[in-house]
Structure formats: C-alpha cells, structure tokens
Design an enzyme around this catalytic site. Structure first.
Site, PDB file in Angstrom:
ATOM      1  NE  ARG A  92      -4.472  -1.834   8.315  1.00  0.00           N
ATOM      2  CZ  ARG A  92      -3.917  -1.573   9.220  1.00  0.00           C
ATOM      3  NH1 ARG A  92      -3.303  -1.360  10.428  1.00  0.00           N
ATOM      4  NH2 ARG A  92      -5.771  -0.749   9.529  1.00  0.00           N
TER       5      ARG A  92
ATOM      6  CB  THR B  19      -6.675 -10.360   7.636  1.00  0.00           C
ATOM      7  OG1 THR B  19      -6.044  -9.691   6.437  1.00  0.00           O
ATOM      8  CG2 THR B  19      -7.330 -11.778   7.373  1.00  0.00           C
TER       9      THR B  19
ATOM     10  CG  ASP C 229     -10.195   6.353   2.486  1.00  0.00           C
ATOM     11  OD1 ASP C 229      -9.915   6.149   1.489  1.00  0.00           O
ATOM     12  OD2 ASP C 229     -10.967   6.254   3.242  1.00  0.00           O
TER      13      ASP C 229
ATOM     14  CG  ASP D 247      -7.615   5.586   4.868  1.00  0.00           C
ATOM     15  OD1 ASP D 247      -7.248   5.916   4.540  1.00  0.00           O
ATOM     16  OD2 ASP D 247      -8.463   4.614   5.032  1.00  0.00           O
TER      17      ASP D 247
HETATM   18  C1  PRP Z   1      -2.527   2.785   5.607  1.00  0.00           C
HETATM   19  C2  PRP Z   1      -0.994   2.763   5.132  1.00  0.00           C
HETATM   20  C3  PRP Z   1      -0.312   2.004   4.918  1.00  0.00           C
HETATM   21  C4  PRP Z   1      -0.616   0.919   5.667  1.00  0.00           C
HETATM   22  C5  PRP Z   1       0.282   0.780   7.719  1.00  0.00           C
HETATM   23  O1  PRP Z   1      -2.504   2.151   3.988  1.00  0.00           O
HETATM   24  O2  PRP Z   1      -0.832   3.536   3.946  1.00  0.00           O
HETATM   25  O3  PRP Z   1       0.437   1.174   4.089  1.00  0.00           O
HETATM   26  O4  PRP Z   1      -1.878   0.948   5.799  1.00  0.00           O
HETATM   27  O5  PRP Z   1      -0.937   0.201   8.396  1.00  0.00           O
HETATM   28  P1  PRP Z   1       0.165  -1.466   8.602  1.00  0.00           P
HETATM   29  O6  PRP Z   1       1.110  -0.834   9.192  1.00  0.00           O
HETATM   30  O7  PRP Z   1      -1.139  -1.801   9.416  1.00  0.00           O
HETATM   31  O8  PRP Z   1       0.702  -1.866   7.889  1.00  0.00           O
HETATM   32  P2  PRP Z   1      -3.862   0.328   2.948  1.00  0.00           P
HETATM   33  O9  PRP Z   1      -4.009  -0.217   3.217  1.00  0.00           O
HETATM   34  O10 PRP Z   1      -5.246   2.072   3.829  1.00  0.00           O
HETATM   35  O11 PRP Z   1      -4.123   0.946   1.696  1.00  0.00           O
HETATM   36  P3  PRP Z   1      -4.333   2.773   0.932  1.00  0.00           P
HETATM   37  O12 PRP Z   1      -2.909   2.999   0.416  1.00  0.00           O
HETATM   38  O13 PRP Z   1      -4.458   1.828  -0.487  1.00  0.00           O
HETATM   39  O14 PRP Z   1      -5.204   3.027   1.476  1.00  0.00           O
HETATM   40  N1  URA Z   2      -3.885   3.115   7.821  1.00  0.00           N
HETATM   41  C1  URA Z   2      -3.720   4.416   7.741  1.00  0.00           C
HETATM   42  O1  URA Z   2      -3.887   5.372   6.947  1.00  0.00           O
HETATM   43  N2  URA Z   2      -4.089   5.314   9.062  1.00  0.00           N
HETATM   44  C2  URA Z   2      -3.518   4.382  10.439  1.00  0.00           C
HETATM   45  O2  URA Z   2      -3.780   4.651  11.615  1.00  0.00           O
HETATM   46  C3  URA Z   2      -3.502   3.013   9.933  1.00  0.00           C
HETATM   47  C4  URA Z   2      -3.639   2.484   9.118  1.00  0.00           C
END
Ligand code: PRP
Ligand code: URA
Length: 207
Positions: A101, A105, A200, A197
């Site tokens: 994400r 944006t 993380d 997160d």
């Molecule tokens: C997080 C999560 C989802 C997304 C959710 O991933 O694991 O994939 O955000 O957000 P949304 O419903 O608003 O699209 P992130 O982009 O942080 O990537 P990561 O899994 O690499 O940490």
């Molecule tokens: N991605 C995450 O990891 N946590 C949230 O709450 C939203 C998006």
C-alpha cells in the site's frame, strides 16, 4: 458478506495478538493459531464427495474434500497466515500476489503475481491479516479473477466496515471471514483498534 468468528478461543487469542506488548515471535504464533480457526469456519461448506472406506469392522460411508484448494497470500503480511492454512489443508497449492500500500496515496501497488493453474475450477483462499481500505484485497481478487478463478473466499484477522464495503461493491460473490470486524479506519487508514502494522509486527521490522 463478512463473517466474524465469535468462538471464545479466537476472541481470546485476538486479545493477545492486539496487545502492543506482544513481540514478533508470539505474534507469528498467534497469527497461525487464529488463521487455523478462521479457515476451519471458512471451509465449512466446501465441496465434498461420498466415498466408502473399509474399517477393520465394516464399510463406512465417508466424505472426502472434492476440490483443489489454492491459498493465495498477499505479500508480505499474508505469508504470516500461510502456516495456519497449510496445517489445516496440507495438500493446498500456493499462489502469490505481491502488493504494497503506497504510503502517500494508500493505493495498492502490484509487484508480483504467480498462480497455480488449479485456480481454474478450484477453491481459492486469499489471505491477508489486515483488510483495511480493502484496496489490496480488491486488487488481489481482480488479478485472480483475471486469471480465471471463480470460487474465492477471503480470510483475514482484522477488518472494518469501510474495507468490507469496498470488497462487497467490487466482488459481491466473495465472502470475507475475519476474527474481528473492528470499528473504523483512522486518518492514516489504519484499522481502529486493529493491531497496528501487521507486516512489521510479524517480521520484526519497523518504519
Ligand atoms: C498491509 C496489509 C494489507 C494492506 C491492507 O500491507 O497487510 O496488504 O496493508 O490495506 P488496504 O486494505 O488499505 O489495502 P502493507 O501495504 O503494509 O505491506 P506489507 O504486507 O508488505 O507490510
Ligand atoms: N495495514 C496494516 O498492517 N494495518 C492496518 O491497520 C492497515 C493496513
């Protein structure tokens, strides 16, 4: 449609995984444990066929799963749920969608996709611990359907009404199973109360 799993064992573990004091080792274990329970519920009406098995005593009428199961983690955090699904369905095939994400944006950016051919005709399970705005899940569903998948469920740990609404609008045929449907998104598009997160916390990284 979104279904929250009310079982006390799920809700108990959810309380621990949410806790800011829970470190990455325990967080990972809990993600696996919670996923297994949610998946168990999500696969309740999966296709089966009647078979006959000879026990040492007599013939028994039994049921055997009769569909290819393909689990699709959304990279990276979805990988933290993979072990839980594979413990329940060891023969599942695995496809991957790479999405992150964009911090500015909040829109999903696709960087990888690789699916087994059994998504055609099989049952696909998309896994991602957080379904927040729903943008990442909708993008993953678009990719899967674009490659021929028709029968898809989504399993997450925490979601919220905004994300559910986006997925329902784009893919009304796809059911969402979650350990919790939380209150809302905050101004940074994080789920409230959520668990922070997920990527993380699973992998011990930080911003
Ligand atoms: C997080 C999560 C989802 C997304 C959710 O991933 O694991 O994939 O955000 O957000 P949304 O419903 O608003 O699209 P992130 O982009 O942080 O990537 P990561 O899994 O690499 O940490
Ligand atoms: N991605 C995450 O990891 N946590 C949230 O709450 C939203 C998006």
């Amino acid at each position: 449609m979104a279904i929250q799993i009310e079982h006390p064992c799920v809700q108990h573990k959810l309380g621990i995984i949410r806790d800011i004091e829970t470190g990455h080792k325990r967080f990972r274990e809990l993600a696996t444990e919670i996923t297994k329970f949610v998946c168990y519920e999500a696969l309740k009406s999966i296709k089966t066929k009647e078979i006959t098995v000879e026990t040492p005593v007599a013939a028994a009428n039994c049921r055997q799963i009769d569909t290819d199961i393909v689990v699709v983690p959304i990279l990276r955090a979805g990988v933290g749920m993979l072990e839980g699904i594979l413990e329940l369905v060891p023969t599942a095939r695995v496809g991957f969608v790479g999405l992150y994400r964009d911090e500015e944006t909040k829109q999903p950016v696709t960087y990888y996709e690789r699916f087994p051919r059994q998504i055609n005709g099989g049952t696909c399970i998309v896994i991602d611990p957080m379904l927040a705005t729903g943008g990442s899940t909708v993008a993953a569903l678009d990719l899967l359907k674009g490659s021929g998948a028709e029968d898809i469920v989504v399993i997450c740990i925490v979601t919220c009404p905004e994300g559910i609404a986006l997925v329902e609008a784009a893919h009304p045929d796809v059911k969402i199973y979650a350990a919790s449907i939380d209150d809302k998104l905050n101004e940074k598009k994080y789920i409230v109360p959520g668990l922070g997160d997920a990527g993380d916390r699973l992998f011990g990284t930080s911003h």
